[in-house]
Design a protein around this motif. Structure first.
Motif: not given
Lengths: 435, 435
Positions: B325, B328-329
């Motif tokens: 994650a 993607h952040t």
């Protein structure tokens, strides 16, 4: 996809595609991957693929014509009309033109990598814009199988991957052409998935193709207005549209009569079925009395039916009255609407209200009016003293044309290789940081 | 429109708009008419309107600040959070900046009418492309009332009519600013409807604004990602999107350590909340051992939290493991993900997979790798040896910026006046007809 082809239910050559969504997703994924390799492919490699395709098409001539024969006889059996069958038909001359087209596209300059406007900024960085491929282009078209090769070649040269969905009535021809394309790609070491021809005639494939923003960057529909409107309405990715044209020629009071006559006749009669053909002639009131009879005589020679406003009918007599619908109509036929207007203001207002923002021309010797017409008419092509028939990628020197866009965003007017690309900013620094 | 403002139900200043669709249609029709006049407005008239707006804002200072106070106290009562209240607040400095902004936009060159690439064709016609306004622009934004003036000035200077829909929490401030805009338009003899501020806080107005292709040519949403995504999904007109950025800096093996350190620190720490801030640092394996400790020390000074891949953690120790994650952040905060990569291939693959196609930079002294990164990274800005923070309309010399587009069609990267225009073909002839 048009009223005509929607009657087609043929799917005897359809391979067994059970799950259309999964099949289209597979094409999309493969195209997205191929696009990465296409983006970095050197010009020479792309040109080698185009030349190899030309050679494979040359050697597969016989096979392609046979496949086309099967499409044609099936079409005959299904009662397709003559115009559709003509668009579907391939012959030696059309194959030759396809081969010639590939060679011409190979010879065009590669738009990819061109950097515009590189300039130094006070911070010390240099900033410019580099032309790059769009990525994955989906093209949806109808009966003409030569579009398969044309679309493939333009997408390839502009560094894009593409997914082509032709008409179901041309499925065997398209499959034979697709084989030549695939061989050409492999010869040049490019990924097969750079050009994929959808191998199912299931209409759900179109619905899926226009709804995969994760795989497809832009859709280009080519065909009838109803097909294009439906795709624009339903697409979940941007659409570059190639709509029909309600084009105007305005003969201003100061127009040179020779030029006015030549342009008004050429814009209407050079070809009737093209989108850049004039459909409405606007003529200044001060010129009407003198010029309309000469124009009417010339149109009569070409067998063009005239429909006029009241003032036109008062001068010409014996012609049909143009209704409100006429001003909106793209005849694509030897029919012309004529309106007498009072000056440029009324002419521009008519074009604004009834036109399709495609191509409009003024014939004038007045410098100020020429400037005003150019600035104020909001169409993809605006002309002074030239026939609307010039609105064409080849006439404009683009070297190719995938269609004419009446959209405002991105490509507008004739679309060549450049319209299949976008630009990104490039910044060249030497360690600069933001203060 | 964000999670925050969706809680707002305020409508005490809403005029009695009973039929929102009819009201919005009225704005649309008026804007379409005004656009015709704007398209033909000379530069001097547009500049006069901008100057007049600056004067009216100057004299209305008191009234605007009072209106803003009412918005603020209502916002307080409704429990808006501090960040939202800060964006909503006007003060002398912010008013001064708005006035200064108007003067700067007046001073920018007018993009409208510029003709590019006029060239003679074998047929004898000359063909070029003229820059023209888009037409009617709909802008949807959130709490900052100064956007009202900024958006109005850029649309006006680029010859467009616009319909502005600000956040309901700023409704009184926006109404006060709209009065200054209207007065400025009237002073210059431009139509009032050239800039219209939607005077209802009814959320159905947004739904209608993005569904009127007959009146609105393009929508520009400015705000949080969820607002923009919803508008893109539901709009029936083209949308120029200004998305957030997951930006990367890749430190190649040949990077100059001084430049690498300066750029890696500046790209992360210059400002945390901007879309061109670096969110992931990619570092070549051969450099990691030597550079990571120095980088970590510098980030520690700025209080930046690091999250690393396994190899990063093996070198630095004591930092959190970056999850899938994290790559993607967009943190918009003093947090940085770090990944050690083996060469440019892996770096580009990471950017392709996790990036948002906003802005990515390489730090390298290797000529071939610089060229490769520029060509292959598919982002709206690609940089060599410069901080990602330079991705900005003012730094690029556009003179203004209405946002940064990560779209591929039309405007891409920082969008200034040019992004609010399109081009049409102009053809200059001397009576030529198509042979």
């Amino acid at each position: 996809m048009t009223a005509q082809s929607s009657r087609l239910t043929y799917d005897s050559t359809t391979p067994a595609v059970k799950d259309v969504d999964a099949y289209m997703d597979g094409l999309g994924r493969a195209a997205r991957q191929a696009a990465v390799q296409m983006r970095r492919s050197p010009t020479a490699v792309k040109n080698a693929a185009l030349s190899a395709m030309a050679e494979h098409l040359q050697s597969a001539r016989h096979r392609v014509l046979e496949a086309n024969q099967r499409d044609l006889s099936r079409g005959c059996d299904q009662g397709l009309d003559a115009a559709l069958l003509d668009r579907l038909a391939l012959n030696d001359a059309r194959l030759e033109a396809m081969i010639e087209g590939l060679i011409q596209v190979a010879a065009l300059p590669d738009p990819v990598g061109e950097i515009d406007g590189l300039r130094a900024r006070p911070s010390g960085i240099q900033v410019g814009q580099m032309r790059v491929p769009l990525g994955v282009i989906g093209i949806i078209y109808e009966s003409r199988p030569n579009v398969t090769m044309e679309a493939a070649s333009l997408c390839l040269k502009s560094g894009n991957a593409c997914i082509l969905r032709g008409g179901s009535e041309a499925s065997e021809s398209n499959a034979a052409i697709a084989t030549c394309i695939r061989q050409g790609l492999l010869d040049a070491g490019l990924p097969e998935a750079a050009v994929q021809v959808v191998a199912t005639t299931d209409r759900a494939a179109v619905g899926r193709l226009i709804s995969m923003p994760e795989y497809v960057d832009v859709i280009i529909p080519r065909g009838g207005k109803s097909l294009i409107e439906r795709i624009s309405r339903e697409a979940r990715v941007p659409v570059i549209k190639h709509l029909d044209g309600v084009c105007h020629v305005y003969l201003d009071a100061s127009a040179d009569p020779q030029k006015a006559l030549a342009i008004a006749i050429n814009a209407k009669t050079h070809r009737y079925g093209t989108c850049n053909t004039m459909e409405t002639l606007l003529i200044d009131a001060s010129l009407a009395e003198e010029m309309l009879p000469a124009l009417a005589a010339a149109y009569a020679e070409h067998g063009v039916e005239l429909r006029g406003c009241e003032r036109t009918r008062a001068i010409l007599g014996g012609i049909v009255s143009a209704t409100e619908a006429d001003w909106h109509t793209e005849y694509l036929a030897p029919v012309l609407a004529i309106r007498v207007v009072k000056g440029i203001e009324e002419a521009i207002a008519h074009i604004e209200r009834y036109g399709s923002h495609h191509t409009d021309a003024i014939v004038t010797e007045n410098y100020g009016l020429a400037r005003r017409f150019l600035a104020e008419v909001d169409s993809s092509s605006v002309m002074v003293n030239a026939s609307t028939r010039f609105a064409d990628g080849f006439e404009y020197g683009l070297g190719a044309e995938i269609g004419i866009s009446t959209d405002k965003l991105h490509a507008r007017g004739p679309v060549g290789l450049e319209g299949l690309t976008t630009r990104k900013y490039v910044v060249l620094g030497d360690g600069q940081v933001r203060q």
